[in-house]
Design an enzyme around this catalytic site. Structure first.
Site, mmCIF file in Angstrom:
data_model
loop_
_atom_site.group_PDB
_atom_site.id
_atom_site.type_symbol
_atom_site.label_atom_id
_atom_site.label_comp_id
_atom_site.label_asym_id
_atom_site.label_seq_id
_atom_site.Cartn_x
_atom_site.Cartn_y
_atom_site.Cartn_z
ATOM 1 N N GLY A 29 0.823 -1.196 0.000
ATOM 2 C CA GLY A 29 0.000 0.000 0.000
ATOM 3 C C GLY A 29 0.862 1.253 0.000
ATOM 4 C CB CYS A 30 0.283 4.631 -1.359
ATOM 5 S SG CYS A 30 -1.385 4.922 -0.756
ATOM 6 C CE1 TYR A 31 -1.206 8.743 3.411
ATOM 7 C CE2 TYR A 31 -3.179 7.413 3.025
ATOM 8 C CZ TYR A 31 -2.556 8.650 3.097
ATOM 9 O OH TYR A 31 -3.286 9.787 2.859
#
Length: 224
Positions: free
Chosen positions: A115-117
């Site tokens: 995931g990005c975060y």
């Protein structure tokens, strides 16, 4: 022989980006699905099993369904959803974390895209845990701000409409109930005993992200 690639969920923002990167390459054959059949299970199944690599750019439930359609044992699945990031038998797609991660990706047929975060958070915390600097029971908190593109087509349309709510000009907090979908992988991949307190914020720029994790030096392990 060209590598055959199918993108299941090719009309979403992630799928479109992947198409853009692959188009024009002469070593890849993109297996395309017609718009009217993109939700047809039998057509998706056919293309998945004809491919060498299938990218899943789908919601979690649909991604799990796609995996259940695999009959060709040689197909490599790369899932961009959150469905398999902490599942046994799936390589976590962050090769820079360790030699073990790189080998699992290189040799695996089931790869989950981070995931990005989570990528920003894990980049900070994983080496501190691995190096014995940060205890696994440390009460971690994280703050992050991102652009609006990661929220998908609907949110992009809201932010880029000719007339928008003036409140969208200001950064907006969300996921305040601490149920953000990236928390599970943040905890699991870093080996934390407790899920971090996570404070995400979306702002009025298209893309980009910053993640910060405050730490108390007095709580780090002595000699580190």
């Amino acid at each position: 022989m060209k590598t055959k690639i199918f993108i299941d969920g090719s009309e979403g923002t992630t799928g479109l980006r992947i198409y853009e990167r692959f188009e024009g390459r002469d070593d890849i054959e993109l297996l395309r699905i017609s718009s009217e059949l993109r939700k047809d299970v039998n057509e998706r199944k056919r293309l998945i099993n004809e491919s060498d690599i299938t990218f899943l750019c789908l919601p979690d439930a649909a991604a799990k369904e796609s995996v259940s359609l695999v009959e060709n044992e040689n197909v490599i699945i790369i899932d961009t959803s959150t469905a398999h990031r902490t599942e046994e038998g799936w390589a976590y797609g962050y090769p820079e974390l360790s030699k073990e991660h790189r080998e699992a990706i290189k040799n695996g047929k089931r790869i989950a895209v981070p995931g990005c975060y989570a990528t920003g958070f894990i980049t900070i915390i994983y080496p501190l845990i691995k190096g014995g600097i940060l205890p696994k029971d440390y009460p971690v908190s994280a703050f992050a701000m991102s652009g609006y593109s990661g929220a998908g087509k609907k949110t992009i349309a809201v932010y880029e409409a000719e007339e928008t709510d003036a409140q969208l000009d200001a950064p907006r907090e969300y996921a305040l109930t601490q149920q953000h979908k990236h928390l599970k992988e943040m905890k699991a991949i870093c080996g934390l005993e407790n899920a971090p307190i996570f404070w995400p914020i979306v702002s009025s720029f298209y893309s980009g992200m910053t993640v910060s994790v405050p730490l108390f030096a007095s709580m780090l392990k002595k000699g580190s």
